[in-house]
Enzyme design. Structure first.
Site, PDB file in Angstrom:
ATOM      1  CE  LYS A 130       3.715   7.504   3.227  1.00 49.61           C
ATOM      2  NZ  LYS A 130       3.765   7.091   1.802  1.00 49.61           N
ATOM      3  CD1 TRP A 177      -2.990  -1.429   0.722  1.00 50.26           C
ATOM      4  CD2 TRP A 177      -1.413  -2.455   1.955  1.00 50.26           C
ATOM      5  NE1 TRP A 177      -3.426  -2.693   0.986  1.00 50.26           N
ATOM      6  CE2 TRP A 177      -2.491  -3.364   1.735  1.00 50.26           C
ATOM      7  CE3 TRP A 177      -0.317  -2.894   2.698  1.00 50.26           C
ATOM      8  CZ2 TRP A 177      -2.490  -4.664   2.229  1.00 50.26           C
ATOM      9  CZ3 TRP A 177      -0.313  -4.193   3.191  1.00 50.26           C
ATOM     10  CH2 TRP A 177      -1.394  -5.059   2.958  1.00 50.26           C
ATOM     11  CG  ASP A 178       3.641   4.514  -1.343  1.00 43.42           C
ATOM     12  OD1 ASP A 178       4.813   4.301  -0.992  1.00 43.42           O
ATOM     13  OD2 ASP A 178       3.257   5.604  -1.795  1.00 43.42           O
ATOM     14  CG  MET A 179       0.691   1.819   4.314  1.00 45.47           C
ATOM     15  SD  MET A 179      -0.001   3.424   4.782  1.00 45.47           S
ATOM     16  CE  MET A 179      -1.044   3.787   3.385  1.00 45.47           C
TER      17      MET A 179
END
Length: 780
Positions: free
Chosen positions: A489, A461-463
């Protein structure tokens, strides 16, 4: 009457059509039923007006009851549901000529009661937490790092990343008297050929009586700290490159003179561009990373490059990279200077290509530029300097944000990102899985891993861990511990023992949604800290809009996308990611008061959507559009499209507030207060200063007197807050977006100054500029 009937018919048809679509998605029946009612009212308006009035009165009662059931007594949730229907009722309040007044007698009080009830909700803030942080000083002599009290030597004031100043001239009682002392314009403004994510995020350093700051295109500037007068400018001559995702510079780093007298500069006013000066032997040094992947060492007195460092003050960070695509690797954050080393990490473009540069972290001798060690997350044990004919691993997890260091413990702490592609996990090795989306402690001497704490397992999730860790000594039930505080995030704040990595606040694992594309998998559980600002799971009822019509469209989107709560895997259908890519916290991090052992943060809540796009040889059109848009993932079977979850009118689909300020006691983990932050003044064409609670990006600064300074939000203001209660004490209008973290220092007259860079942010659309603004109290 014909026009009124037509309005009801059109509104009814829109709600009926959209409402039936929503029903087929297993959504609320309210909109379809409302459409039927409005069509019926429109049909009866001319010939059977009393019946139309009675039907509309019942409709208002039912809508009010439904709205309260869905959202509670919250103005921002109720107004879009009820406002337009109260306005539509106004032409119905008058009886037809010569007709019965019974319908009016019913509709008028219903309309008044619902309207007054709606207006009454403006006085209620169900999202507000009121309370006070402790006033008592818990630690009289905390470690504030090696920055002198009157100065600001590192991005977070010191390598401890606290963003806390011991200055106390500006107090809650006099902060409202602050006035502009000087302003300076750099001349470096956004260019037509720049990428969208061109932003001005710098926090200046204050050393001796000079300020040092960089600009988006990597100009390094020295200013007089008293007056803002320009002393010299070094232009790194960074070429344009459309493949970069970011064009920014968050700050520079400082190496004091060898004799250790950290404030003994003799800064000269340059008569010619500093980059034209011949390199010289430097005692003190400034380090600036560039967006074309260089590390520059510059003399703080003259702006000339340092002949003793690397190649006449210039080090090529692309050395030993496995892939060297232009614009795919660069450094936007200041390096760490500690233990005689300059430790540099960098950003790798998200989702542009499977085969990209490495995320290696490297330590160089701060005086000579010689490579001392390199830590590549894909080969974490091999930290000896790499040979000239070898390459680092492909696309390994990178650290694009700001690191912290504890020289006494001999550790440097890096917030880690993910391996690209972010939404496709099948390319990752076991080592990369271990260190992605984590904080890792490395030995300053050798680069070996001391410990690691991961915040997302198998991140899809691009965390990335986006924020600089804050270091302080924290009182706990087990005694005073060396602590590290780091926000994520996803909204967690992790509090760890920075010597061992052990949690001080408990960390638990929660089940996570499953079901990915073929060849990938999702982690069965995900960690969560006991101290968390994570939002509740979104519901259809949380969908928002300025009117019922765009709210209905947001509901249709919500039911059409895949969403099973946080960590719903990416999909071809499209997945809601909430919290989204901006995160609850980002690079602005937190500010901590090591004396009172409390923290100030700016949590924000914006949902994004993530869609995997099968390539199958298809022409995808324009790709590699940056952090928001369609990116190719060259070499993978899927491209990915990321974008904010917005209504047709371009506002967030989930109801506000979207941004807060919050204060937390770090000894207990209790959130003492939380208030909506920022107004919609610069979000719409109407300059309405309504405190809605808006998004922002940037960080806060705490002073010893209990005043906190923060800009960051999408309205162009710098604000002062009371640390104890969170109440706003002062604000001043900025000439551009303040998406940078402020700082504070004493000038040569002993006056406390507050400096805020105002240059705007490309991704969130704030006003673009090139301003450096300085404030102080009026002279007595």
């Amino acid at each position: 009457m014909i026009i009124l009937s037509l309005i009801f018919w059109l509104a009814g048809l829109a709600l009926l059509g959209g409402g039936l679509w929503l029903v087929t998605l297993d959504g609320s029946w309210y909109y379809a039923l409302s459409g039927i009612v409005l069509i019926a009212v429109g049909a009866m308006t001319r010939s059977r007006r009393p019946k139309a009035q009675l039907l509309y009165a019942l409709f208002l009662v039912a809508t009010a009851a439904w709205s309260l059931w869905e959202s509670g007594y919250d103005w921002w949730a109720l107004a879009p549901r009820l406002g337009i229907f109260l306005l539509l009722a106004i032409p119905l309040l008058w009886p037809a000529k010569g007709g019965s007044r019974f319908g009016t007698a019913v509709l008028l009080p219903v309309w008044a009661i619902v309207g007054v009830g709606l207006l009454g909700s403006m006085a209620v803030d169900p999202h507000r937490i009121d309370g006070e942080l402790n006033r008592e000083v818990v630690n009289e002599t905390p470690d504030l790092g090696d920055s002198p009290e009157e100065s600001w030597h590192d991005y977070g004031r010191s390598n401890m990343g606290q963003r806390f100043s011991p200055l106390d001239q500006i107090t809650p009682e006099n902060v409202a008297d602050l006035e502009l002392a000087w302003q300076y314009q750099t001349g470096d403004v956004k260019r037509p050929e720049d990428v969208t994510e061109t932003t001005y995020e710098v926090t200046p350093l204050k050393i001796d009586n000079s300020l040092f700051l960089c600009t988006p295109h990597n100009w390094l500037i020295a200013l007089d700290a008293d007056t803002g007068e320009e002393q010299w400018v070094y232009d790194a001559k960074v070429p344009d490159e459309s493949s970069r995702q970011h064009q920014t510079c968050r700050g520079v780093s400082y190496l004091p003179p060898a004799e250790g007298d950290a404030d003994s500069l003799d800064v000269q006013i340059a008569s010619a561009p500093a980059e034209d000066r011949a390199p010289i032997q430097c005692d003190a040094q400034l380090f600036m990373p560039t967006s074309d992947a260089r590390l520059l060492a510059v003399d703080p007195n003259t702006g000339a490059r340092c002949a003793n460092f690397a190649d006449n003050g210039e080090l090529d960070l692309m050395h030993n990279m496995p892939y060297k695509q232009a614009g795919f690797y660069y450094s936007t954050s200041p390096p760490v200077v500690a233990d005689g080393k300059v430790v540099v990490a960098g950003a790798v473009n998200d989702n542009y290509a499977v085969n990209s540069p490495s995320g290696v972290i490297r330590a160089y001798d701060a005086k000579t530029g010689e490579l001392v060690w390199n830590w590549d997350p894909a080969h974490p044990d091999d930290t000896a300097p790499i040979a000239e004919d070898e390459t680092y691993s492909t696309s390994s997890p990178n650290s694009w944000s700001i690191a912290s260091a504890d020289e006494a413990l001999g550790m440097v702490y890096f917030p880690m990102g993910n391996r690209t592609p972010d939404q496709l996990g099948m390319y990752r090795s076991e080592a990369e899985e271990t260190y992605a989306s984590s904080v890792v402690a490395l030995s300053l001497e050798t680069g070996q891993v001391e410990w690691v704490q991961q915040f997302v397992h198998h991140d899809l999730w691009d965390m990335d861990t986006p924020a600089q860790p804050s270091l302080l000594d924290l009182d706990t039930d087990e005694g005073r511990q060396p602590a590290l505080v780091i926000p994520t995030k996803q909204g967690d704040v992790y509090v760890l023992n920075r010597e061992t990595g052990e949690p001080i606040f408990p960390i638990s694992e929660r089940p996570a949604p499953q079901g990915t594309i073929e060849g990938d998998h999702a982690a069965e559980t995900q960690p969560i800290s006991d101290l968390t600002f994570r939002p509740p799971t979104l519901r259809e009822a949380d969908m928002w809009g300025a009117t019922p019509f765009d709210q209905l469209m947001c509901r249709i989107q919500f039911k059409s996308l895949r969403y099973e709560g946080q960590y719903t895997p990416p999909s071809e259908q499209g997945t809601i990611v909430f919290p989204g890519n901006f995160g609850v916290f980002n690079w602005g991090s937190l500010a901590v008061d090591p004396k009172r052992q409390v923290m100030f943060g700016m949590p924000l809540y914006l949902a994004f959507t993530s869609t995997l796009v099968p390539k199958d040889g298809a022409d995808l059109g324009e790709t590699n559009q940056g952090e928001q848009g369609l990116n190719e993932n060259a070499g993978a079977d899927y491209a990915v499209e990321m974008k904010p979850f917005l209504s047709p009118f371009g506002v967030p689909c989930q109801q506000p507030p979207w941004g807060y300020v919050a204060g937390t006691d770090l000894r207990t983990g209790e959130v003492a207060w939380q208030h909506k932050n920022g107004t919609v003044e610069d979000m719409t064409s109407l300059p309405l200063k309504i405190r809605l609670g808006v998004p922002g990006i940037g960080g806060p600064v705490i002073t010893d007197s209990g005043v906190v300074f923060l800009a960051a939000s999408v309205d162009d203001y710098l604000r002062g807050y009371d640390l104890e209660t969170g109440e706003q004490l002062w604000e001043t209008r900025l000439p551009a977006g303040g998406q940078a973290t402020p700082m504070t220092y004493l000038n040569s007259q002993g006056e406390q100054m507050v400096v805020q860079v105002a240059g705007g942010h490309g991704s969130i659309g704030t006003t673009i500029g090139d301003y450096v603004m300085a404030y102080k109290l009026p002279q007595q």
